[in-house]
Write an enzyme that holds these catalytic residues in place. Sequence first.
Site, short mmCIF file in Angstrom:
data_model
loop_
_atom_site.label_atom_id
_atom_site.label_comp_id
_atom_site.label_asym_id
_atom_site.label_seq_id
_atom_site.Cartn_x
_atom_site.Cartn_y
_atom_site.Cartn_z
N SER A 78 20.49 4.26 18.01
CA SER A 78 19.05 4.50 18.19
C SER A 78 18.30 4.16 16.88
O SER A 78 18.42 3.07 16.36
CB SER A 78 18.81 5.94 18.64
OG SER A 78 17.48 6.13 19.09
N ASP A 87 17.33 1.39 29.58
CA ASP A 87 17.10 2.39 28.54
C ASP A 87 15.70 2.99 28.72
O ASP A 87 14.70 2.27 28.71
CB ASP A 87 17.21 1.74 27.16
CG ASP A 87 17.30 2.76 26.02
OD1 ASP A 87 16.54 3.75 26.06
OD2 ASP A 87 18.10 2.55 25.10
N HIS A 91 20.03 5.68 27.48
CA HIS A 91 19.89 5.68 26.03
C HIS A 91 21.07 6.42 25.41
O HIS A 91 21.06 7.65 25.29
CB HIS A 91 18.57 6.34 25.61
CG HIS A 91 18.28 6.20 24.15
ND1 HIS A 91 18.00 4.99 23.55
CD2 HIS A 91 18.26 7.13 23.15
CE1 HIS A 91 17.80 5.17 22.26
NE2 HIS A 91 17.96 6.45 21.99
#
Length: 361
Positions: A77, A203, A232
């Site tokens: 991320s 995502d 995600h």
Amino acid sequence: LVPGLTSDSNSSYVKHLAFNMSRRGWDVVVSNHRGLGGVSVTSDCAYNAGWTEDVRAVINHIHGKHPEAPLFAVGTSIGANILVKYLAEDGIGTPVTGAAAICSPWDCLICDRFMNRKLLQRLYNTALTVGLKDYAQLHEAVLSRLSNWEGVKKARSVRDFDDSATRIIGNFETVDTYYRRSSSSVFVGSVMVPLLCISSLDDPICTSEAIPWDECRLNSNVVLATTRHGGHLPFFEGLSAKTVWWVRAVDEFFGALQSSPLVERKEKQRVQAVDPSPPIDHSPYVRVVEDGVVAAVSEEPIRCEEEPKAAAAAEVSISGSSSPAKLSKNLDALWVVGLAYIAVMVTWPGMGSGVSVYVWK
């Protein structure tokens, strides 16, 4: 491992990665962002999507302790965004042998717009904002002095928080300026080490619209793999969801690199490219010691108010009989072989996440 926004070594997916990688023989180090992992903020700095100094310090420390050990890095991320930016900034001089960027936001400005588009995204936005405000509350003694504290307390989105805290502490003029200068999509073209990038097309946070397809295609060091599903970071496998696909993919990618002759070649290039003792006329500062001798000062103290600088692609001279064209051809062959097993595993019925692997040449 460089975790995501408000994640640290106690996060479940970080523990999962550390456990499974260590079980397969890897030594794992988690680089917690400052203020996370139970550690207090002790300076006038806070981490952000483009702040690479902390990751650089951790990587250099590990390399200094174990200079002969191959060093690999994983970012997830926001951590993936930071890692890619760091790799571009340091070029061939980084001690990192290979890296993986998992679910990077790539373009922070596009993701910011995306986070306000639909109900699902707004729910994620709210959840992330709560985590950021909790983080700020833990370090109120420092952050209240450095930021617009009233704005932090009233923030209802990540953008609100960034406008009241992140951009002010990082010395950015506007939130959009912060997002543009921190986005790894601008830097991925300058990465000089093998990099596996994994993103899910569904995502809910890091939209596929932000993926720098052309930049990845043009950089022969980058392997971009996208999946139809995965969300995600979860990428759960099996009915019980006990395994995470990208963890296995990263392990196999690093294993392929570790057994490749390109690792040794990269180390030779890095040693040639990095001069630990630059001439005094190449140093921006000099100092005069007590006996009148003039010495070079090549390292400035890190100042949080300095804005991130754009990375430039390094030109590396390859010595010996291997030409740049031959090295590029070998590199392409390695990526195909290194990901062949991954492609088979994830496309076999019931075994994977429905992955589409794009190997840019």
